[in-house]
Scaffold this motif. Structure first.
Motif, PDB file in Angstrom:
ATOM      1  N   MET A   1       0.832  -1.201   0.000  1.00 16.06           N
ATOM      2  CA  MET A   1       0.000   0.000   0.000  1.00 16.06           C
ATOM      3  C   MET A   1       0.874   1.263   0.000  1.00 16.06           C
ATOM      4  O   MET A   1       0.624   2.203  -0.743  1.00 16.06           O
ATOM      5  N   GLU A   2       1.923   1.230   0.827  1.00 13.12           N
ATOM      6  CA  GLU A   2       2.781   2.413   0.924  1.00 13.12           C
ATOM      7  C   GLU A   2       3.551   2.665  -0.370  1.00 13.12           C
ATOM      8  O   GLU A   2       3.771   3.813  -0.759  1.00 13.12           O
ATOM      9  N   LYS A   3       3.958   1.592  -1.053  1.00 13.16           N
ATOM     10  CA  LYS A   3       4.756   1.758  -2.269  1.00 13.16           C
ATOM     11  C   LYS A   3       3.949   2.439  -3.369  1.00 13.16           C
ATOM     12  O   LYS A   3       4.476   3.318  -4.070  1.00 13.16           O
ATOM     13  N   VAL A   4       2.684   2.068  -3.536  1.00 19.13           N
ATOM     14  CA  VAL A   4       1.871   2.723  -4.566  1.00 19.13           C
ATOM     15  C   VAL A   4       1.668   4.192  -4.215  1.00 19.13           C
ATOM     16  O   VAL A   4       1.734   5.064  -5.086  1.00 19.13           O
ATOM     17  N   ALA A   5       1.431   4.478  -2.949  1.00 20.68           N
ATOM     18  CA  ALA A   5       1.286   5.880  -2.543  1.00 20.68           C
ATOM     19  C   ALA A   5       2.543   6.679  -2.898  1.00 20.68           C
ATOM     20  O   ALA A   5       2.450   7.817  -3.388  1.00 20.68           O
ATOM     21  N   GLU A   6       3.707   6.085  -2.680  1.00 18.65           N
ATOM     22  CA  GLU A   6       4.963   6.762  -3.028  1.00 18.65           C
ATOM     23  C   GLU A   6       5.054   7.010  -4.533  1.00 18.65           C
ATOM     24  O   GLU A   6       5.522   8.075  -4.970  1.00 18.65           O
ATOM     25  N   ILE A   7       4.626   6.041  -5.322  1.00 20.86           N
ATOM     26  CA  ILE A   7       4.674   6.198  -6.781  1.00 20.86           C
ATOM     27  C   ILE A   7       3.831   7.389  -7.219  1.00 20.86           C
ATOM     28  O   ILE A   7       4.263   8.203  -8.049  1.00 20.86           O
ATOM     29  N   LEU A   8       2.626   7.531  -6.667  1.00 24.34           N
ATOM     30  CA  LEU A   8       1.759   8.646  -7.059  1.00 24.34           C
ATOM     31  C   LEU A   8       2.368   9.987  -6.642  1.00 24.34           C
ATOM     32  O   LEU A   8       2.360  10.951  -7.422  1.00 24.34           O
TER      33      LEU A   8
ATOM     34  N   ALA B   1       2.600  11.850 -16.627  1.00 25.92           N
ATOM     35  CA  ALA B   1       2.373  11.207 -15.330  1.00 25.92           C
ATOM     36  C   ALA B   1       1.870   9.781 -15.514  1.00 25.92           C
ATOM     37  O   ALA B   1       2.291   8.869 -14.783  1.00 25.92           O
ATOM     38  N   GLU B   2       0.977   9.568 -16.487  1.00 23.68           N
ATOM     39  CA  GLU B   2       0.471   8.214 -16.698  1.00 23.68           C
ATOM     40  C   GLU B   2       1.583   7.264 -17.129  1.00 23.68           C
ATOM     41  O   GLU B   2       1.625   6.104 -16.675  1.00 23.68           O
ATOM     42  N   ARG B   3       2.488   7.727 -17.974  1.00 18.79           N
ATOM     43  CA  ARG B   3       3.600   6.868 -18.394  1.00 18.79           C
ATOM     44  C   ARG B   3       4.465   6.480 -17.196  1.00 18.79           C
ATOM     45  O   ARG B   3       4.864   5.313 -17.043  1.00 18.79           O
ATOM     46  N   ILE B   4       4.765   7.434 -16.342  1.00 16.10           N
ATOM     47  CA  ILE B   4       5.600   7.158 -15.175  1.00 16.10           C
ATOM     48  C   ILE B   4       4.904   6.185 -14.227  1.00 16.10           C
ATOM     49  O   ILE B   4       5.477   5.182 -13.786  1.00 16.10           O
ATOM     50  N   ILE B   5       3.653   6.486 -13.914  1.00 17.18           N
ATOM     51  CA  ILE B   5       2.906   5.650 -12.969  1.00 17.18           C
ATOM     52  C   ILE B   5       2.727   4.247 -13.523  1.00 17.18           C
ATOM     53  O   ILE B   5       2.925   3.249 -12.809  1.00 17.18           O
ATOM     54  N   SER B   6       2.360   4.139 -14.798  1.00 17.03           N
ATOM     55  CA  SER B   6       2.117   2.819 -15.394  1.00 17.03           C
ATOM     56  C   SER B   6       3.371   1.958 -15.364  1.00 17.03           C
ATOM     57  O   SER B   6       3.323   0.763 -15.020  1.00 17.03           O
ATOM     58  N   ARG B   7       4.497   2.554 -15.729  1.00 15.59           N
ATOM     59  CA  ARG B   7       5.751   1.788 -15.735  1.00 15.59           C
ATOM     60  C   ARG B   7       6.085   1.284 -14.337  1.00 15.59           C
ATOM     61  O   ARG B   7       6.435   0.111 -14.151  1.00 15.59           O
ATOM     62  N   ARG B   8       5.951   2.132 -13.353  1.00 10.06           N
ATOM     63  CA  ARG B   8       6.346   1.752 -11.998  1.00 10.06           C
ATOM     64  C   ARG B   8       5.348   0.779 -11.363  1.00 10.06           C
ATOM     65  O   ARG B   8       5.743  -0.092 -10.581  1.00 10.06           O
ATOM     66  N   LEU B   9       4.068   0.909 -11.698  1.00 11.63           N
ATOM     67  CA  LEU B   9       3.100  -0.059 -11.185  1.00 11.63           C
ATOM     68  C   LEU B   9       3.343  -1.443 -11.776  1.00 11.63           C
ATOM     69  O   LEU B   9       3.229  -2.457 -11.074  1.00 11.63           O
TER      70      LEU B   9
ATOM     71  N   GLU C   1       6.190  -2.619 -12.638  1.00 14.52           N
ATOM     72  CA  GLU C   1       7.353  -3.157 -11.939  1.00 14.52           C
ATOM     73  C   GLU C   1       6.955  -3.743 -10.586  1.00 14.52           C
ATOM     74  O   GLU C   1       7.536  -4.737 -10.125  1.00 14.52           O
ATOM     75  N   LEU C   2       5.967  -3.152  -9.964  1.00 17.18           N
ATOM     76  CA  LEU C   2       5.499  -3.599  -8.658  1.00 17.18           C
ATOM     77  C   LEU C   2       4.661  -4.864  -8.776  1.00 17.18           C
ATOM     78  O   LEU C   2       4.810  -5.811  -7.996  1.00 17.18           O
ATOM     79  N   LEU C   3       3.760  -4.884  -9.766  1.00 10.64           N
ATOM     80  CA  LEU C   3       2.905  -6.040 -10.034  1.00 10.64           C
ATOM     81  C   LEU C   3       2.658  -6.082 -11.539  1.00 10.64           C
ATOM     82  O   LEU C   3       1.977  -5.200 -12.071  1.00 10.64           O
ATOM     83  N   PRO C   4       3.217  -7.067 -12.253  1.00 12.68           N
ATOM     84  CA  PRO C   4       3.181  -7.067 -13.717  1.00 12.68           C
ATOM     85  C   PRO C   4       1.840  -7.537 -14.288  1.00 12.68           C
ATOM     86  O   PRO C   4       1.715  -8.637 -14.823  1.00 12.68           O
ATOM     87  N   VAL C   5       0.841  -6.680 -14.169  1.00  7.09           N
ATOM     88  CA  VAL C   5      -0.476  -6.939 -14.754  1.00  7.09           C
ATOM     89  C   VAL C   5      -0.824  -5.755 -15.647  1.00  7.09           C
ATOM     90  O   VAL C   5      -0.168  -4.705 -15.597  1.00  7.09           O
ATOM     91  N   PRO C   6      -1.847  -5.872 -16.511  1.00  5.83           N
ATOM     92  CA  PRO C   6      -2.196  -4.759 -17.401  1.00  5.83           C
ATOM     93  C   PRO C   6      -2.526  -3.483 -16.630  1.00  5.83           C
ATOM     94  O   PRO C   6      -3.077  -3.530 -15.526  1.00  5.83           O
ATOM     95  N   VAL C   7      -2.189  -2.355 -17.235  1.00 12.58           N
ATOM     96  CA  VAL C   7      -2.530  -1.048 -16.681  1.00 12.58           C
ATOM     97  C   VAL C   7      -3.582  -0.404 -17.577  1.00 12.58           C
ATOM     98  O   VAL C   7      -3.350  -0.194 -18.771  1.00 12.58           O
ATOM     99  N   VAL C   8      -4.726  -0.103 -16.993  1.00 12.45           N
ATOM    100  CA  VAL C   8      -5.803   0.588 -17.709  1.00 12.45           C
ATOM    101  C   VAL C   8      -5.730   2.051 -17.297  1.00 12.45           C
ATOM    102  O   VAL C   8      -6.220   2.451 -16.237  1.00 12.45           O
TER     103      VAL C   8
END
Length: 266
Positions: A1-8, A44-52, A54-61
């Protein structure tokens, strides 16, 4: 939970906040009639999508990726898990220099939102929710005071922009039984937290794009409220073009009363 918050927070600091009230004319584009996008949204979407991924390799919508390729949204229905990203919720506010915007993400498993994050850069406020575990604001668990049982004192937001005029008029007439109405903030990432924290009692939406509503719906339900379609079914994020209409309330019993008041004869 904390890692995604950091990404945003980090993506916002890198791609969004430096452009707030500093956009050049050629950094704002129309992606569809009446819908604008900025370089901040796309970067921002490119940055967030790439890092998410890396955290969990599932599709990003992502909102902007779906604008370019609508088929990407099918992942919400057909994949075991998918990320949802709204890089700048409230783009019109962002472009106009108004601080009511947010950066949001959600994790969807088997068609259900299981975790969500909302970052409000201008107030430095972070919201998070996890299915079955609760909701938090800046790391502190969210609990709101009990809702008054007097509908005349309930304050809320009616989003009527996309309603047909006859339906809008009946809804506004029905709302006279309630307390003062708020015109809204132009950003779901600002409006849902108002319900979760007790500043407003309800919100009614018609258009329900998944990246707008998955984060806040989970936040409200995990803070004790209810987010459900007009037929009473619980909200689930679906690709654009799915069901319309969503009533969000601070308390399940209040939701039932609001449904009876607002949606009668619709």
């Amino acid at each position: 939970m904390e890692k995604v918050a950091e990404i945003l927070v980090e993506a916002s600091a890198e791609a969004v906040e430096p452009r707030f009230r500093a956009l050049a004319a050629d950094e704002v584009m129309e992606k569809a009639p009446g819908e604008i996008v900025t370089v901040a949204d796309r970067d921002a979407e490119r940055i967030i999508s790439r890092r998410l991924r890396e955290l969990l390799p599932v599709p990003v919508v992502g909102e902007e990726a779906v604008a370019a390729d609508p088929d990407l949204a099918r992942a919400l229905s057909v994949e075991p898990a998918a990320w949802l990203v709204d890089p700048v919720d409230g783009t019109n506010n962002f472009v106009a220099g108004r601080p009511a915007y947010a950066v949001m993400a959600s994790l969807v498993r088997q068609g259900q939102t299981v975790a969500s994050w909302i970052w409000q850069p201008c107030t430095r406020t972070a919201y998070a929710a996890e299915l079955g575990a609760g909701a938090w604001r800046n790391g502190e668990r969210l609990t709101r005071d009990p809702v008054t049982t007097t509908p005349e004192k309930w304050t809320g937001i009616l989003k009527t922009r996309y309603l047909a005029p006859p339906t809008r008029d009946r809804l506004l007439a029905n709302s006279r039984a309630l307390g003062p109405l708020d015109p809204g903030r132009g950003a779901a990432g600002i409006e849902y937290p108002l319900v979760a924290t007790g500043e407003r009692d309800f919100v009614l939406y018609w258009r329900t794009l998944p990246w707008d509503h998955a984060p806040g719906s989970l936040l409200v339900t995990e803070s004790g409220g209810r987010s459900a379609r007009f037929d009473g079914s619980s909200y689930r994020p679906e690709p654009p073009g799915g069901p319309h209409g969503l009533l969000v309330a601070a308390d399940p019993a209040q939701w039932e009363t609001l449904h009876e008041i607002l949606l009668r004869s619709l």
